[in-house]
Motif scaffolding. Structure first.
Motif, PDB file in Angstrom:
ATOM      1  N   VAL B  51       0.846  -1.200   0.000  1.00 44.00           N
ATOM      2  CA  VAL B  51       0.000   0.000   0.000  1.00 44.00           C
ATOM      3  C   VAL B  51       0.878   1.245   0.000  1.00 44.00           C
ATOM      4  O   VAL B  51       0.634   2.222  -0.718  1.00 44.00           O
ATOM      5  N   PRO B 231      -4.348  -2.617  -3.584  1.00 50.42           N
ATOM      6  CA  PRO B 231      -3.459  -1.688  -2.845  1.00 50.42           C
ATOM      7  C   PRO B 231      -3.905  -0.227  -2.993  1.00 50.42           C
ATOM      8  O   PRO B 231      -3.873   0.537  -2.027  1.00 50.42           O
ATOM      9  N   ALA B 235      -4.870   2.483  -0.206  1.00 50.25           N
ATOM     10  CA  ALA B 235      -4.181   3.776  -0.137  1.00 50.25           C
ATOM     11  C   ALA B 235      -5.204   4.910  -0.031  1.00 50.25           C
ATOM     12  O   ALA B 235      -5.081   5.821   0.812  1.00 50.25           O
TER      13      ALA B 235
END
Ligand code: ADP
Ligand code: MG
Lengths: 260, 271
Positions: B51, B231, B235
């Motif tokens: 991430v 990911p 984020a």
């Protein structure tokens, strides 16, 4: 009274019954107060002293009768010619978000006086009431006695014609009460407003007043002048004072006895 | 251990910040270790390092989207708060208005935003998506301000009202010198809720309405979901969380600054 300056308030045939009440709180009450008198209202709890004060202040409407402001020339006063009234409630209700200075100056600010222009008068009063140096304090930082002083200063700041006080010193210890009685007496003799004070203390009433009015059964039970003259320092120890005080207490007991 | 219990009873600010941060780091470490040792597919649960990589590589886009979401949240918050206060004042002046209108306002609150979004979109204009999002977020945000301010306006003591009556204050003086200041603690508590709800509103509205010219974080999330870019979703979620914490912190600070000198809730007392 010798001097008849200023306004007087005339209550004629006043009756007040709150909704849901069996017997009216006040009925057929007549009372005229004015001209710089200092009138104490006495009577048992629940006899309608606060109700009468709130009627006189214009916060309640009478169910019967009329309350009329009379100007010095004898004409009915109304609109902008109404006298300046100040009220000191039993609880010293200060605005918690304003400092002592801003609380005291509030009545002046409501009339559009600028903060700076109000300052000399406010600071004078704070000094006279023993609150010097406290002008920037917040209400929560003050003791009960100091809050009451602020409340009194706020009432006096406009130099009102009528000062109405509802048991202002009831919650204070005796020493503080004596001191505030002395201060109030001094402020009264300087400026001579008309004062109407509701109190439970016979001593306080005797010491401060020029006239004592007792309520019972919703009307005036008796009405007594107090002729001790303006200079009253040390009066509490005099025999004449003690005698009058005893006499008034006896009258109040007689009123009570007549009720039951 | 009296030192420790005293510390816990009145935790200083640094401790209040340090403890949750420490806990968060612990969670991240555990997460990283579990994902690596159990060999979980990044499509299901990416490791924190993955991430972080995505955050770094697309910092520009993500920062811009964060900024856009922040901007629309702030606008909705201001719009909602101002409208909320004005409405509360109007209601406190007119009982008739309050009785007639306030039940309908509850309707805007119990109807899910998702459900009214298409309607607002039609009204404000499909080519005006940003305004639609702003309006939806504001509709969600105003309510706690209105109901709290109304409660505050009503809570002014009778004695203080009497004081203003005896002193023959005008109704404007009564409003600005008595009622609004007395309601301020309530209004600020409502505003704190409105801050959080404006963010929720901005995100939900963007999910439903799609994005206008300036894509926000919600758009990034649905875009990443369509491409199975897990990911990136994390984020964006992380940034959204940060935004929420920042807004809530800023409003708490505002509340503290406004009330610290006089209101019981903000005054610390020696014991
Ligand atoms: N706002 C009100 N509504 C209903 N009854 C009231 C109200 N104010 C006072 N009363 C009643 O009027 C009577 C006199 O009250 P009050 O004037 O406060 O007496 P006092 O001040 O002499 O103790 C009491 O029986 C009280 O219950
Ligand atoms: Mg009373």
């Amino acid at each position: 009274m010798a001097e008849t300056h200023g306004f007087r308030i005339e209550a004629r045939g006043i009756g007040k019954r709150f909704s849901g009440q069996a017997a009216p709180t006040l009925s057929a009450l007549d009372l005229t107060i004015g001209g710089g008198e200092f009138v104490s209202l006495l009577g048992p709890s629940g006899c309608g002293k606060s109700t009468l004060l709130r009627l006189l202040a214009g916060l309640l409407r009478p169910s019967e009768g009329t309350i009329r402001w009379v100007a010095p020339d004898g004409s009915s006063a109304s609109g902008t010619r109404l006298p300046d009234i100040a009220l000191v409630p039993q609880e010293p209700t200060l605005l918690p978000w304003k400092t002592v200075f801003d609380n005291v100056s509030l009545p002046l600010r409501l009339r559009g006086t600028a903060r700076a222009a109000a300052a000399p008068r406010v600071l004078d009063l704070l000094r006279a009431l023993g609150l010097e140096g406290r002008e920037k304090s917040w209400p929560r930082e003050l003791s009960g006695g100091m809050k009451m002083r602020v409340s009194i200063a706020r009432a006096l700041v406009t130099e009102p014609d009528f000062l109405l006080m509802d048991e202002p010193f009831a919650a204070l210890d005796e020493l503080t009460r004596h001191r505030l009685n002395d201060d109030l007496r001094a402020l009264y003799t300087q400026r001579r407003p008309t004062v109407i004070l509701v109190t439970h203390s016979v001593e306080e009433a005797t010491f401060l007043s020029t006239r004592i009015v007792a309520l019972s059964r919703g009307r005036v039970a008796w009405d007594l002048p107090v002729d001790f003259g303006p200079e009253r320092a040390g009066l509490r120890d005099h025999a004449a004072f003690q005698a009058l005080r005893g006499d008034i207490a006896a009258r109040l007991r007689a009123d009570q006895a007549a009720l039951s | 251990m009296t030192d420790w219990s005293a510390l816990m009873a009145r935790p200083p600010l640094w401790l209040r910040v340090a403890l949750p941060c420490l806990f968060f780091v612990l969670v991240l470490v555990a997460w990283q270790v579990i994902v690596r040792t159990a060999d979980i597919s990044p499509l299901i649960l990416p490791a924190p390092s993955a991430v972080l990589d995505d955050l770094r590589q697309h910092a520009g886009t993500l920062a811009l989207s964060t900024w856009n979401t922040l901007l629309i949240t702030l606008k909705a918050f201001v719009l909602g708060t101002v409208a909320g206060i004005l409405l509360a004042i109007a209601f406190s002046r007119s009982r008739l208005l309050e009785l007639a209108v306030s039940p309908l306002l509850v309707l805007t609150q119990v109807t899910p935003t998702v459900a009214i979004a298409p309607l607002v979109l039609v009204w404000v204009g499909i080519d005006n998506v940003d305004s639609a999002i702003l309006l939806l977020a504001a509709i969600i945000a105003f309510f706690p301000v209105t109901s709290n301010t109304m409660l505050g306006l009503r809570s002014v003591s009778h004695d203080l009202h009497d004081l203003f009556t005896v002193r023959r204050a005008t109704s404007l003086q009564r409003l600005f010198l008595l009622e609004l200041p007395a309601a301020l603690p309530y209004t600020l508590a409502g505003a704190r809720m409105a801050g959080g709800m404006a963010l929720v509103g901005a995100v939900v509205a963007e999910f439903v309405a799609g994005s206008g010219t300036d894509a926000g974080l919600a758009w990034r999330i649905s875009e990443a979901a369509n491409r199975l870019n897990t990911p990136r979703m994390f984020a964006a979620l992380f940034l959204l969380g940060l935004l929420g914490v920042a807004i809530s912190g800023a409003l708490s600070l505002l509340q503290y600054l406004c009330l610290r000198r006089w209101h019981e809730s903000a005054v610390s007392r020696d014991r």
